[in-house]
Motif scaffolding. Structure first.
Motif, PDB file in Angstrom:
ATOM      1  N   VAL A 380       0.714  -1.261  -0.006  1.00  0.00           N
ATOM      2  CA  VAL A 380       0.073   0.148   0.020  1.00  0.00           C
ATOM      3  C   VAL A 380       0.916   1.196   0.092  1.00  0.00           C
ATOM      4  O   VAL A 380       1.725   1.489   0.904  1.00  0.00           O
ATOM      5  CB  VAL A 380      -0.989   0.099   1.097  1.00  0.00           C
ATOM      6  N   ASP A 381       0.698   2.163  -0.984  1.00  0.00           N
ATOM      7  CA  ASP A 381       1.729   3.265  -1.085  1.00  0.00           C
ATOM      8  C   ASP A 381       0.694   4.581  -0.796  1.00  0.00           C
ATOM      9  O   ASP A 381      -0.341   4.784  -1.655  1.00  0.00           O
ATOM     10  CB  ASP A 381       2.130   3.426  -2.620  1.00  0.00           C
ATOM     11  N   THR A 382       0.916   5.077   0.368  1.00  0.00           N
ATOM     12  CA  THR A 382       0.152   6.286   0.900  1.00  0.00           C
ATOM     13  C   THR A 382       1.095   7.740   0.488  1.00  0.00           C
ATOM     14  O   THR A 382       0.626   8.681   1.000  1.00  0.00           O
ATOM     15  CB  THR A 382      -0.067   6.098   2.164  1.00  0.00           C
ATOM     16  N   SER A 383       2.250   7.525  -0.126  1.00  0.00           N
ATOM     17  CA  SER A 383       3.037   8.774  -0.229  1.00  0.00           C
ATOM     18  C   SER A 383       2.372   9.976  -1.192  1.00  0.00           C
ATOM     19  O   SER A 383       2.628  11.111  -0.671  1.00  0.00           O
ATOM     20  CB  SER A 383       4.366   8.253  -0.736  1.00  0.00           C
ATOM     21  N   THR A 384       1.630   9.570  -1.982  1.00  0.00           N
ATOM     22  CA  THR A 384       0.841  10.548  -2.751  1.00  0.00           C
ATOM     23  C   THR A 384      -0.248  11.384  -1.832  1.00  0.00           C
ATOM     24  O   THR A 384      -0.219  12.576  -1.748  1.00  0.00           O
ATOM     25  CB  THR A 384       0.125  10.071  -3.862  1.00  0.00           C
ATOM     26  N   VAL A 385      -0.738  10.548  -0.755  1.00  0.00           N
ATOM     27  CA  VAL A 385      -1.588  11.117  -0.130  1.00  0.00           C
ATOM     28  C   VAL A 385      -0.928  12.033   1.039  1.00  0.00           C
ATOM     29  O   VAL A 385      -1.158  13.030   1.502  1.00  0.00           O
ATOM     30  CB  VAL A 385      -2.523  10.236   0.746  1.00  0.00           C
ATOM     31  N   GLU A 386       0.375  11.694   1.509  1.00  0.00           N
ATOM     32  CA  GLU A 386       1.189  12.159   2.347  1.00  0.00           C
ATOM     33  C   GLU A 386       1.618  13.202   1.914  1.00  0.00           C
ATOM     34  O   GLU A 386       1.633  14.766   2.688  1.00  0.00           O
ATOM     35  CB  GLU A 386       2.371  11.496   3.051  1.00  0.00           C
ATOM     36  N   ASP A 387       2.012  13.469   0.660  1.00  0.00           N
ATOM     37  CA  ASP A 387       2.475  14.794  -0.025  1.00  0.00           C
ATOM     38  C   ASP A 387       1.593  15.661  -0.195  1.00  0.00           C
ATOM     39  O   ASP A 387       1.613  16.995   0.013  1.00  0.00           O
ATOM     40  CB  ASP A 387       3.108  14.230  -1.271  1.00  0.00           C
ATOM     41  N   ALA A 388       0.398  15.348  -0.626  1.00  0.00           N
ATOM     42  CA  ALA A 388      -0.781  16.217  -0.692  1.00  0.00           C
ATOM     43  C   ALA A 388      -1.181  16.806   0.609  1.00  0.00           C
ATOM     44  O   ALA A 388      -1.640  18.024   0.622  1.00  0.00           O
ATOM     45  CB  ALA A 388      -1.801  15.525  -1.152  1.00  0.00           C
ATOM     46  N   LEU A 389      -1.091  16.108   1.667  1.00  0.00           N
ATOM     47  CA  LEU A 389      -1.513  16.401   3.222  1.00  0.00           C
ATOM     48  C   LEU A 389      -0.426  17.742   3.675  1.00  0.00           C
ATOM     49  O   LEU A 389      -0.850  18.845   3.790  1.00  0.00           O
ATOM     50  CB  LEU A 389      -1.556  15.509   3.972  1.00  0.00           C
ATOM     51  N   GLU A 390       0.547  17.453   3.225  1.00  0.00           N
ATOM     52  CA  GLU A 390       1.997  18.138   3.558  1.00  0.00           C
ATOM     53  C   GLU A 390       1.878  19.329   2.704  1.00  0.00           C
ATOM     54  O   GLU A 390       1.875  20.694   3.323  1.00  0.00           O
ATOM     55  CB  GLU A 390       3.017  17.661   3.171  1.00  0.00           C
ATOM     56  N   ASP A 391       1.371  19.374   1.489  1.00  0.00           N
ATOM     57  CA  ASP A 391       1.196  20.858   0.580  1.00  0.00           C
ATOM     58  C   ASP A 391       0.195  21.602   1.088  1.00  0.00           C
ATOM     59  O   ASP A 391       0.166  22.714   1.232  1.00  0.00           O
ATOM     60  CB  ASP A 391       1.049  20.285  -0.841  1.00  0.00           C
ATOM     61  N   ASN A 392      -0.969  21.030   1.543  1.00  0.00           N
ATOM     62  CA  ASN A 392      -2.050  21.467   1.968  1.00  0.00           C
ATOM     63  C   ASN A 392      -1.763  22.353   3.424  1.00  0.00           C
ATOM     64  O   ASN A 392      -1.982  23.515   3.878  1.00  0.00           O
ATOM     65  CB  ASN A 392      -3.414  20.666   2.429  1.00  0.00           C
ATOM     66  N   VAL A 393      -1.007  21.644   4.227  1.00  0.00           N
ATOM     67  CA  VAL A 393      -0.919  22.106   5.552  1.00  0.00           C
ATOM     68  C   VAL A 393       0.173  23.256   5.422  1.00  0.00           C
ATOM     69  O   VAL A 393       0.108  24.327   5.959  1.00  0.00           O
ATOM     70  CB  VAL A 393      -0.401  20.976   6.512  1.00  0.00           C
ATOM     71  N   LEU A 394       1.223  23.029   4.674  1.00  0.00           N
ATOM     72  CA  LEU A 394       2.335  24.016   4.324  1.00  0.00           C
ATOM     73  C   LEU A 394       1.625  25.304   3.691  1.00  0.00           C
ATOM     74  O   LEU A 394       1.880  26.552   4.306  1.00  0.00           O
ATOM     75  CB  LEU A 394       3.384  23.459   3.425  1.00  0.00           C
ATOM     76  N   ALA A 395       0.772  25.063   2.941  1.00  0.00           N
ATOM     77  CA  ALA A 395       0.063  26.447   2.211  1.00  0.00           C
ATOM     78  C   ALA A 395      -0.717  27.270   3.132  1.00  0.00           C
ATOM     79  O   ALA A 395      -0.573  28.403   3.238  1.00  0.00           O
ATOM     80  CB  ALA A 395      -0.549  26.098   0.849  1.00  0.00           C
ATOM     81  N   LEU A 396      -1.322  26.546   4.022  1.00  0.00           N
ATOM     82  CA  LEU A 396      -2.220  27.150   5.092  1.00  0.00           C
ATOM     83  C   LEU A 396      -1.497  27.875   6.135  1.00  0.00           C
ATOM     84  O   LEU A 396      -1.650  28.953   6.731  1.00  0.00           O
ATOM     85  CB  LEU A 396      -3.130  26.280   5.675  1.00  0.00           C
ATOM     86  N   LEU A 397      -0.219  27.006   6.703  1.00  0.00           N
ATOM     87  CA  LEU A 397       0.618  27.695   7.778  1.00  0.00           C
ATOM     88  C   LEU A 397       1.129  28.983   6.989  1.00  0.00           C
ATOM     89  O   LEU A 397       1.136  30.037   7.910  1.00  0.00           O
ATOM     90  CB  LEU A 397       1.512  26.591   7.971  1.00  0.00           C
ATOM     91  N   LEU A 398       1.951  28.950   5.905  1.00  0.00           N
ATOM     92  CA  LEU A 398       2.593  30.001   5.483  1.00  0.00           C
ATOM     93  C   LEU A 398       1.494  31.183   5.042  1.00  0.00           C
ATOM     94  O   LEU A 398       1.863  32.457   5.295  1.00  0.00           O
ATOM     95  CB  LEU A 398       3.199  29.547   4.234  1.00  0.00           C
ATOM     96  N   SER A 399       0.414  30.839   4.465  1.00  0.00           N
ATOM     97  CA  SER A 399      -0.540  31.872   4.371  1.00  0.00           C
ATOM     98  C   SER A 399      -0.996  32.697   5.599  1.00  0.00           C
ATOM     99  O   SER A 399      -1.032  33.870   5.274  1.00  0.00           O
ATOM    100  CB  SER A 399      -1.728  31.284   3.709  1.00  0.00           C
ATOM    101  N   GLU A 400      -1.406  32.033   6.541  1.00  0.00           N
ATOM    102  CA  GLU A 400      -1.656  32.593   7.731  1.00  0.00           C
ATOM    103  C   GLU A 400      -0.741  33.430   8.439  1.00  0.00           C
ATOM    104  O   GLU A 400      -0.741  34.303   8.970  1.00  0.00           O
ATOM    105  CB  GLU A 400      -2.333  31.765   8.748  1.00  0.00           C
TER     106      GLU A 400
END
Length: 578
Positions: A380-400
């Motif tokens: 089971v490869d969850t790396s794509t989900v992890e990358d997408a989650l990290e991108d979303n969290v990063l974008a929100l952190l930096l934006s705020e």
């Protein structure tokens, strides 16, 4: 034993503690009234150092008579004429008096050659004839000259012009007049109605200073008109008791006014100096009035410092409001499904296959638990989900974070914090450093989730195979549940994007049980909130640090207010004892 009567005084004991508390105040913010209050503050410091404290600590010191007035009024010429010798520089060039001159009797030298009064001015002790070129630097030096022509018990100070074109001269003239036991105020028939001299005389009236007025250069035949008008103006200001000496316009002989014309002025000063009781009365009158005025000014300074504190509190409010809003927004995004939008749900659906798992879920959790290791297999490869989650969290952190910093900078520049905004922005971490910190936050939070899952697995004594090959997938499932929950609580009502969050929840429940999933989700949310608070706190601390560096303190304010009350009470007590 001094023949100068001692003033019964509690004020004397309170002056130095009050002066220390005053020195601790600062006015770094450019408020609407800060310029005016800074002048009051500086005047208070100078007056305490130059006059009030020295006079209370040496009541038997000679009186200081300051000769002040407008440019070209003839102060230096008057002093020379009174003493019958050229001891002060007089010239047609303006401004003449640059380095101020203090004249004293040789027997009184010990009172003036040290830094007892005017401690910020270097002493230049002069002897012999006047050096016309020794003008010195304005505001830096005080020339001291001993001469037996000055009566014992009094010193004469030839002050710079109160309306000098040289700013330092004007400031020094005001400072000298504020430190005088008595004024000899010199004006002319042509300029006696000017605004600046009357502003100084108004201050003399407020302080109840002993003052003598010299009306110089009165043209022949005009005295009958000028003197009554001047008397009227003095009376309107409560100075009708001040002696008024009129000097007619005349040809100077050897640069001197006729001896007979200046004799009344000299006689008045000698009369004040020769009698200890009279000197005591002069000192008491001026000192009492000065302290009364000082207390009024002290209250103005306190109000000014309160304004500074309010300004600093306003700046802190800007900082806290911006970062509290950013924290609230991130908490909201972490619970309303915002973190799961876009690529995250799409990639998660690719992993779980909602149709297949929906059918399995219908067979019940117990059946799913039996098959769970089949889902969490090594392939089971969850790396794509992890990358997408990290991108979303990063974008929100930096934006705020960027939004909070921009909001504060705008608010400060629109108000009193303009210079501080520039200073703070220069100290903020770079965009690259902030991004690196956000990436580190996400990685460390994910690592903490894995540790949480391992600990829970060990406590449940689950089969090693159930976790050993699937820890990342379980971690991703927990993140999905965390970001789809409300306030850290999860339940059967959660359904995001066609049930994928429900799938994550049921998978976790199958492995750990409902109660454990709730607890892990709550702990994971709390951990994320704390990390976000620390991440934003790094920038928040920069803005707060700039405010802290102003040195404004409620403790300093309270210490000053306490000393002001003590000085006020001492003044009242002294008044009762007089």
């Amino acid at each position: 034993m001094s023949d100068f009567p001692q003033l019964p005084s509690r004020v004397a004991a309170e002056l130095r503690p009050f002066r220390e508390s005053l020195a601790a105040l600062d006015f770094p913010l450019e408020m609407a009234s800060s310029g005016e209050r800074m002048l009051v503050y500086a005047d208070m410091n100078n007056q305490l150092d130059d006059y009030v404290i020295p006079r209370y600590e040496a009541l038997d010191a000679p009186l200081l008579a300051v000769f002040g007035g407008s440019t070209g009024a003839g102060k230096s010429t008057l002093i020379n004429s009174m003493l019958g010798e050229e001891v002060a520089r007089a010239s047609a060039l303006r401004p003449t008096t640059r380095r101020p001159l203090l004249l004293h009797h040789p027997d009184d030298a010990r009172w003036f050659t040290d830094q007892r009064i005017f401690p910020h001015l270097a002493r230049v002790v002069s002897h012999g004839p006047v050096d016309p070129d020794a003008v010195g630097e304005a505001g830096d030096e005080l020339e001291i000259r001993a001469t037996e022509l000055v009566p014992r018990g009094m010193a004469l100070l030839d002050s710079p012009d109160i309306d000098s074109v040289v700013v330092e001269n004007r400031q020094l003239a005001a400072q000298f007049l504020a430190a005088a036991d008595l004024w000899v105020f010199v004006t002319t028939a042509a300029r006696y109605a000017d605004a600046i001299p009357w502003a100084m005389l108004d201050e003399a009236a407020e302080r109840n200073v002993v003052v003598g007025i010299v009306l110089n250069r009165v043209p022949a035949g005009t005295g009958a008109q000028v003197r009554p008008d001047l008397d009227r103006m003095l009376g309107e200001r409560g100075l009708d008791h001040a002696p008024l000496f009129v000097l007619s316009e005349q040809e100077l002989e050897g640069g001197m006014i006729a001896r007979a014309d200046v004799a009344p002025i000299r006689g008045w000063l000698e009369g004040l100096a020769s009698d200890a009781q009279v000197r005591a009365s002069v000192a008491r009158q001026t000192l009492t009035g000065t302290v009364d005025k000082l207390l009024i000014s002290a209250s103005e300074v306190l109000a000014g410092y309160d304004e500074q504190l309010a300004g600093a509190d306003s700046l802190r409010w800007d900082v806290n409001a911006a970062f509290d809003r950013a924290e609230d927004a991130l908490r909201r995004h972490a619970s309303d499904g915002s973190m799961l939008r876009g690529e995250v749900l799409s990639r998660w659906q690719d992993v779980v296959g909602t149709g297949e798992w929906a059918r399995k879920l219908e067979k019940g959790v117990s059946s799913l638990r039996d098959r769970i290791t089949g889902f969490f297999r090594a392939s089971v490869d969850t790396s794509t989900v992890e990358d997408a989650l990290e991108d979303n969290v990063l974008a929100l952190l930096l934006s705020e974070a960027d939004g909070a910093n921009a909001e504060i900078a705008h608010a400060w520049r629109a108000g009193i914090g303009g210079p501080l905004a520039q200073r703070a922005q220069e100290r903020l971490r770079s965009d690259d450093d902030r991004r690196a910190a956000a990436e580190r936050l996400v990685r460390e939070w994910q690592a903490a989730l894995i540790a949480l899952i391992r600990n829970e697995g060990e406590s449940k004594r689950l089969a090693a195979r159930a976790l050993a090959f699937s820890i990342n997938a379980v971690g991703v499932a927990l993140i999905i549940v965390v970001f789809a929950s409300t306030g850290g609580l999860i339940g059967g009502e959660i359904a995001v994007a066609g049930g994928t969050a429900v799938v994550a929840q049921r998978v976790l429940e199958a492995v750990f049980g409902d109660e454990a999933v709730r607890r892990m989700a709550k702990e994971a949310r709390a951990d994320l909130d704390e990390r976000v608070r620390e991440f934003l706190g790094t920038d928040r601390a920069v803005w707060q640090g700039v405010i802290d560096e102003l040195g404004l303190s409620h403790q300093i304010r309270d210490d000053y207010a306490r000393q002001l009350r003590a000085l006020t009470e001492a003044k009242i007590c002294d008044g009762r004892n007089l």
